[in-house]
Design a protein around this motif. Structure first.
Motif, mmCIF file in Angstrom:
data_model
loop_
_atom_site.group_PDB
_atom_site.id
_atom_site.type_symbol
_atom_site.label_atom_id
_atom_site.label_comp_id
_atom_site.label_asym_id
_atom_site.label_seq_id
_atom_site.Cartn_x
_atom_site.Cartn_y
_atom_site.Cartn_z
ATOM 1 N N SER A 43 0.832 -1.208 0.000
ATOM 2 C CA SER A 43 0.000 0.000 0.000
ATOM 3 C C SER A 43 0.867 1.258 0.000
ATOM 4 C CB SER A 43 -0.939 0.014 1.214
ATOM 5 O OG SER A 43 -1.873 -1.036 1.108
ATOM 6 N N ASP A 169 -5.748 -1.490 -5.214
ATOM 7 C CA ASP A 169 -5.209 -2.087 -3.989
ATOM 8 C C ASP A 169 -6.242 -3.082 -3.449
ATOM 9 O OD1 ASP A 169 -3.529 -2.642 -1.904
ATOM 10 O OD2 ASP A 169 -3.576 -0.635 -1.011
ATOM 11 N N GLU A 170 -5.916 -4.347 -3.526
ATOM 12 C CA GLU A 170 -6.811 -5.424 -3.094
ATOM 13 C C GLU A 170 -8.226 -5.303 -3.667
ATOM 14 O OE1 GLU A 170 -6.464 -6.767 0.872
ATOM 15 O OE2 GLU A 170 -4.526 -5.822 1.203
HETATM 16 MG MG MG Z 1 -2.003 -2.896 2.045
#
Ligand code: MG
Ligand code: ADP
Length: 262
Positions: A43, A169-170
């Motif tokens: 991240s 992100d994810e």
């Molecule tokens: Mg992360």
């Protein structure tokens, strides 16, 4: 030349070296997976690329232009998009209204009332929704959609800025395997149709092997492996520590320690 060139990128938080001098490239039309255990620096890397965090050192170039030191808004304007979760305040709006808002934001237009904005670029918004398979649900409120469908709308919203590079992100967190595959298949199609590049983090190895063109592996802020998913998987050392005993991300940290990186 690669679309994105990251070199010797580093970031610390107090005593925590979150990202320790990583380098990688990303080409136009490429889907690159960034994997690693919790706390690996994924991240932090994303947030340096989109400008939310300022790098301590290193360089991030998009089409040859330096991004380090620029504000998130500027970086967004230069063509770096990211998927955002639809905020609660927007969940009561319809699907098409959410995409229209994103288009208005891209245009840099502000309307004093929603009434004046309500017809603006509706057709363009519907075209985007068509691309993500959500046109038929355009006039439903986002709040009543299935989770997987919300993710499709979030993708359409990110597309409103016509990004050259999209950061996810994810993206499939919390999704059932079938929904996951469907979202990634759609993302892959957008990459092909638009020549866009995507950098995404993902916990499911099945998704990475099925959809990523290439992958990079982070552990404790270091880049420890890079290549085509099957090559990385078949790298004897990665196999031994990562896919061999237990298939856990913790094994990546063990590999980093073994290589003297941690
Ligand atoms: Mg992360
Ligand atoms: P990942 O996304 O791979 O799980 P992160 O990039 O979120 O990893 O975190 C990397 C490391 O940096 C972790 O040790 C985390 O605790 C630390 N970290 C991340 N953000 C901050 C912050 N804002 N302040 C202090 N430490 C942070």
């Amino acid at each position: 030349m690669s679309l994105l060139q990251v070199s010797e990128l580093g970031k610390s938080f107090g005593g925590v070296n979150a990202v320790q001098g990583i380098s990688f490239e990303l080409a136009k039309g490429e889907l690159l997976a960034l994997i690693g255990p919790n706390g690996a620096g994924k991240s932090t890397t994303f947030n340096m690329v989109n400008g939310q965090l300022k790098a301590d050192r290193g360089s991030i170039r998009l089409d040859g232009q330096e991004l380090v030191g620029r504000k998130p808004r500027q970086i967004w304007r230069m063509g770096v998009g990211r998927t955002f979760q639809i905020a609660e305040t927007f969940a009561s709006l319809t699907v098409v209204e959410n995409v229209q808002m994103a288009l208005l934001s891209h245009d840099g237009r502000l309307f004093s009332t929603w009434r004046r904005a309500s017809d603006h670029r509706r057709d363009d918004a519907l075209a985007l929704l068509d691309q993500v398979g959500m046109k038929a649900q355009a006039d439903r409120a986002c709040s009543v959609l299935a989770y997987g469908d919300v993710k499709r709308v979030e993708l359409a919203i990110a597309m409103a800025n016509s990004p050259k590079l999209l950061l996810m992100d994810e993206p499939t967190a919390g999704m059932a395997p079938k929904e996951r595959n469907s979202l990634m298949a759609l993302t892959k199609q957008l990459v092909i149709d638009r020549g866009m590049a995507v950098l995404f983090t993902e916990h499911s190895m099945d998704v990475v092997f099925a959809y990523a063109d290439r992958m990079i592996v982070l552990a404790r802020g270091h880049l420890i492996a890079e290549g085509r998913p099957l090559e990385v998987r078949d790298d004897p050392e990665v196999q031994e520590v990562y896919f061999g005993s237990g298939r856990t991300f913790e094994n990546i940290a063990a590999r980093a320690a073994k290589l003297g990186l941690a």
